[in-house]
Enzyme design. Sequence first.
Site, PDB file in Angstrom:
ATOM      1  N   THR A  15      -5.527  -4.288   6.887  1.00  0.00           N
ATOM      2  CA  THR A  15      -4.877  -5.599   6.162  1.00  0.00           C
ATOM      3  C   THR A  15      -3.691  -6.165   6.934  1.00  0.00           C
ATOM      4  O   THR A  15      -3.463  -7.463   7.230  1.00  0.00           O
ATOM      5  CB  THR A  15      -4.699  -5.495   4.541  1.00  0.00           C
ATOM      6  OG1 THR A  15      -5.975  -5.300   4.127  1.00  0.00           O
ATOM      7  CG2 THR A  15      -4.192  -6.857   4.084  1.00  0.00           C
ATOM      8  N   THR A  87      -5.236   0.141   4.121  1.00  0.00           N
ATOM      9  CA  THR A  87      -4.773   1.064   2.828  1.00  0.00           C
ATOM     10  C   THR A  87      -6.001   1.939   2.159  1.00  0.00           C
ATOM     11  O   THR A  87      -5.380   2.871   1.761  1.00  0.00           O
ATOM     12  CB  THR A  87      -3.998   0.193   1.540  1.00  0.00           C
ATOM     13  OG1 THR A  87      -5.084  -0.783   1.244  1.00  0.00           O
ATOM     14  CG2 THR A  87      -2.795  -0.493   2.389  1.00  0.00           C
ATOM     15  N   ASP A  88      -6.793   1.430   1.999  1.00  0.00           N
ATOM     16  CA  ASP A  88      -8.320   1.977   1.783  1.00  0.00           C
ATOM     17  C   ASP A  88      -8.228   3.478   1.821  1.00  0.00           C
ATOM     18  O   ASP A  88      -8.530   4.218   0.905  1.00  0.00           O
ATOM     19  CB  ASP A  88      -9.457   1.317   1.577  1.00  0.00           C
ATOM     20  CG  ASP A  88      -9.668   0.167   1.055  1.00  0.00           C
ATOM     21  OD1 ASP A  88      -8.653  -0.415   0.215  1.00  0.00           O
ATOM     22  OD2 ASP A  88     -10.396  -0.781   1.294  1.00  0.00           O
ATOM     23  N   LYS A 158      -3.831   6.493  -3.052  1.00  0.00           N
ATOM     24  CA  LYS A 158      -4.026   5.097  -3.389  1.00  0.00           C
ATOM     25  C   LYS A 158      -4.224   5.004  -4.879  1.00  0.00           C
ATOM     26  O   LYS A 158      -5.329   5.105  -5.285  1.00  0.00           O
ATOM     27  CB  LYS A 158      -4.829   4.226  -2.552  1.00  0.00           C
ATOM     28  CG  LYS A 158      -4.586   2.711  -2.774  1.00  0.00           C
ATOM     29  CD  LYS A 158      -5.602   1.877  -1.831  1.00  0.00           C
ATOM     30  CE  LYS A 158      -5.287   0.354  -2.087  1.00  0.00           C
ATOM     31  NZ  LYS A 158      -6.201  -0.368  -1.136  1.00  0.00           N
TER      32      LYS A 158
END
Length: 336
Positions: A15, A87-88, A158
């Site tokens: 992202t 980030t995932d 996360k």
Amino acid sequence: MLPKKKILLLTTGGTIASLPGGDGLEPHRSEVMEREINQLRTYYDIIVDDVMCLDSSNIRPEEWQLIARRIFQERSGYDGIVVSHGTDTMAYTASAVTFMLPNIDLPVVFTGSQLPLTDMLSDGPDNLRTAFAMAASGHPGVFLAFDRKVMLGCRAVKVRASGFSAFESVNARYAAQVSNRGLVVDSRVLPVSRGEPALRPEISRDVFLLKLTPGLNPAVFEMLAAMGYRGIVIEAFGLGGVNVLHRGLRGIRRAVEDGISVVVTTQCLYDSANLEVYQVGSKLLELGVIQGRDMTSEAAMTKLMWAIGQGMSQEEISDLFQKNLAGEVTQMQNAK
């Protein structure tokens, strides 16, 4: 004036480097990040290397290996390395790279953002500044920087899909935090070097993460064995509770007898699996099941993948999980 610290920025997409496309946000190469990089050059001597350009959902163990190799091969002459990443799956990558690079001799800091850098309200600039500060800190190890906090790569999870405080350090203190005193490092959290830095990227993909549910069909263990899996991480109930009635225990016993390493963690994020408390746990220990203790599922899975990839036997893997390699597990007094 002191010379600027030399930092290598490895970009992988995500992202933080995305732009709107026909089907939504799409990752691009580092030119999208150029404005922020140029601002950081006021403080650091920065070299940029585009390793890949992927949404992190598409990053696989092969990409973990590529990132680890690039870090190890290019680290000479740098004070630290920052890796920008989606980030995932960043917690999985940071954890895997931790095990692939034992005794790494400089700071390696993963970071990303919840909003693209091209968005005026992006969290990316702050995350990059924190990551670069940690990379320039002189404290070796693999870390993840987000929302002005730095955590061990093998302790990060996360926990939010949209909030800026997307990651938490689970069952471990932050390695560093940004305050009015700047970057404040907690030396008690930092990994301890036990030898020369090494590259050990071999990893097995034949590990399955299974979340236990009430009434789970124990035949799933036979199916996993038939599919060629060599390791299973079970997210069990509470302190490590597993349904041992209705053939549940038999399925796990068969898996262990078939040569599969079975690690039990807990579905309770902020706690530890302890199979010695309840009868159901004691029965698992008798079978040779491995306690994951207070490891995250990401760390337990990548550590098991790495151990199998190193060619370790079931017994060697069991011994390995008693050891704290890089801060991934709280060391017990009687651990080997």
